[in-house]
Design an enzyme around this catalytic site. Structure first.
Site, PDB file in Angstrom:
ATOM      1  N   HIS A 170       0.877  -1.192   0.000  1.00 48.50           N
ATOM      2  CA  HIS A 170       0.000   0.000   0.000  1.00 48.50           C
ATOM      3  C   HIS A 170       0.905   1.230   0.000  1.00 48.50           C
ATOM      4  O   HIS A 170       1.695   1.401  -0.930  1.00 48.50           O
ATOM      5  CB  HIS A 170      -0.925  -0.114   1.230  1.00 48.50           C
ATOM      6  CG  HIS A 170      -2.067   0.843   1.294  1.00 48.50           C
ATOM      7  ND1 HIS A 170      -2.434   1.685   0.278  1.00 48.50           N
ATOM      8  CD2 HIS A 170      -2.953   1.112   2.305  1.00 48.50           C
ATOM      9  CE1 HIS A 170      -3.494   2.396   0.638  1.00 48.50           C
ATOM     10  NE2 HIS A 170      -3.824   2.079   1.885  1.00 48.50           N
ATOM     11  N   ASP A 197       2.368   5.598  -6.556  1.00 44.72           N
ATOM     12  CA  ASP A 197       3.656   5.564  -5.851  1.00 44.72           C
ATOM     13  C   ASP A 197       4.861   5.617  -6.777  1.00 44.72           C
ATOM     14  O   ASP A 197       5.966   5.877  -6.321  1.00 44.72           O
ATOM     15  CB  ASP A 197       3.744   4.295  -4.994  1.00 44.72           C
ATOM     16  CG  ASP A 197       2.725   4.327  -3.883  1.00 44.72           C
ATOM     17  OD1 ASP A 197       2.618   5.364  -3.221  1.00 44.72           O
ATOM     18  OD2 ASP A 197       2.014   3.318  -3.690  1.00 44.72           O
ATOM     19  N   HIS A 242      -2.319  -2.455  -9.785  1.00 46.43           N
ATOM     20  CA  HIS A 242      -3.344  -1.887  -8.913  1.00 46.43           C
ATOM     21  C   HIS A 242      -4.538  -2.818  -8.884  1.00 46.43           C
ATOM     22  O   HIS A 242      -4.848  -3.456  -9.889  1.00 46.43           O
ATOM     23  CB  HIS A 242      -3.769  -0.490  -9.412  1.00 46.43           C
ATOM     24  CG  HIS A 242      -4.421   0.304  -8.343  1.00 46.43           C
ATOM     25  ND1 HIS A 242      -5.755   0.231  -8.088  1.00 46.43           N
ATOM     26  CD2 HIS A 242      -3.900   1.178  -7.443  1.00 46.43           C
ATOM     27  CE1 HIS A 242      -6.033   1.034  -7.064  1.00 46.43           C
ATOM     28  NE2 HIS A 242      -4.930   1.609  -6.658  1.00 46.43           N
TER      29      HIS A 242
END
Ligand SMILES: CC(C)(COP(=O)(O)OP(=O)(O)OC[C@H]1O[C@@H](n2cnc3c(N)ncnc32)[C@H](O)[C@@H]1OP(=O)(O)O)[C@@H](O)C(=O)NCCC(=O)NCCS
Length: 377
Positions: free
Chosen positions: A223, A313, A262
């Site tokens: 995460h 990210d 994802h």
């Protein structure tokens, strides 16, 4: 009772109604309370997004000014909170572990701690958002032997964070890059940390407990912890020319490439579009374009080999690196922004609460005979 099929990782399971944010994973669309993330990233500010996520509409100028001031008023700590930061800044504790404990610690001096009314939770939301930024910046300054700095009431949250961290006024590009990063990370449907916050809130526990659960959940490498690992990967690769082989070797070893893939998106994460641009601009600004170029090369190879797309990210790593932010603060910065989404989701949860309590498909034995310990072999 016959239970439904197991959906590992709750994939595709819808557990609540929410108007916070919506993701169209096929088309790469993200909206906050009706507004497209591209519009917000280009035209809005973090303070405005806080109002939007907690109220479901954009503020008038007077409402915006009020939110700006309320957040600014909370960018300070009391004596016990300063003692707490000083104690842990000089230890070996990871800043994300520090932040998890810090959020829990903040409950002890919060005058509204056990008041679960909407108004009290908004007040606590401001305190958490303001104080988390102060604590993350101060943690870094103190561990580097520097004194923490006072926030400036006339500056916004993003600019203040960079000031409190670095001790110099950030230029326009840096301050805006941080503001955009905070906007982009503020909410994202029922992601793991938001779900953790809502599970805790759904027991009618207090907001600080819910946010503590969320920070602990965000910390994991699958995460929010992925952004730091992306930068560790870029540093390990070191040169653009080594990127392709490095990725091919990692994939051959069946390793995951951090910052890719994802649960919901099947195309480019719309947040990555803006972070990609910021990475390019900020790397150019410091004359170290290799981090951006290496990121582009990795993107090309991972997409070609695995059909995977970058998530939020991936390009945030080189963006923060080019801003001189220490690697272990990337995930705390994510938390400093996502706290706004967590609070908004908890407001929703408290307003329409039902205990969240799923079932497991039991696969263990049944009917075993208990044997006293002295008779077991
Ligand atoms: C985000 C993530 C946890 C989503 O996981 P998920 O929806 O459970 O998807 P799965 O783990 O089932 O992955 C599906 C397939 O894609 C592959 N895959 C997913 N992400 C991958 C990655 N980053 N690198 C390499 N392969 C990946 C898996 O190995 C799996 O392949 P398989 O079916 O051949 O076994 C996952 O993509 C991941 O681990 N990404 C890296 C960490 C990261 O960047 N996290 C931040 C998310 S915002």
């Amino acid at each position: 009772m016959q239970l439904a099929e197991v959906r590992e990782g709750l994939e595709g399971v819808v557990v609540a109604n929410s108007s916070m944010s919506w993701i169209d994973g096929e088309n790469g669309v993200l909206i906050y309370q009706g507004y497209n993330i591209h519009d917000l990233a280009e035209k809005s500010t973090f303070e405005e997004v806080i109002f939007l996520l907690w109220n479901g509409r954009l503020p008038t100028q007077a409402e915006f000014d009020d939110y700006f001031k309320r957040l600014s008023d909370e960018r300070q700590l009391n004596d016990q909170e300063w003692d707490f930061v000083r104690r842990y800044a000089n230890s070996q504790v990871h800043p994300m572990a520090f932040l998890r404990t810090a959020v829990s610690f903040l409950a002890h001096s919060d005058p509204d701690v056990e008041d679960n009314s909407h108004e009290a939770n908004v007040r606590k939301g401001f305190r958490l958002t303001g104080k988390m930024a102060v604590m993350v910046a101060a943690f870094d300054r103190i561990r580097n032997g520097k004194e923490p700095l006072q926030a400036k009431p006339e500056w916004n949250h993003a600019k203040n964070f960079l000031w409190m961290l670095k001790g110099r006024e950030p230029d326009e590009l840096e301050a805006r890059a941080m503001d955009v990063a905070l906007i982009l990370h503020a909410d994202h449907g029922f992601n793991a940390s938001t779900f953790a916050a809502r599970v805790t809130a759904a027991t009618l526990s207090d907001l600080h407990s819910a946010i503590t659960s969320a920070v602990g959940t965000l910390k994991g490498p699958l995460h929010g912890g992925a952004n730091t690992r992306v930068m560790q990967m870029l540093l390990e690769i070191g040169e653009v020319e080594r990127a392709e082989q490095w990725v091919l070797d990692a994939l051959a070893r069946k390793e995951r490439i951090m910052g890719f893939g994802h649960r919901v998106y099947r195309t480019m994460d719309p947040r990555a579009v803006h972070l990609r641009e910021l990475s390019k601009k900020l790397c150019e600004r410091i004359g170290e374009t290799k981090w951006y170029e290496m990121s582009e090369k990795i993107f090309e190879v991972v997409h070609r080999e695995k059909g995977l797309w970058p998530n939020v990210d991936f390009f945030s790593a080189s963006t923060y690196y080019a801003m001189g932010i220490p690697l272990d603060l990337y995930t705390p910065i994510f938390a400093m922004s996502r706290v706004v989404g967590w609070v908004g989701h908890c407001l929703e949860q408290y307003a329409h609460n039902r205990l969240i309590r799923p079932r497991a498909n039991y696969v263990g034995p049944k009917g075993l005979q208990y044997v006293p310990i002295d008779q077991r072999t």
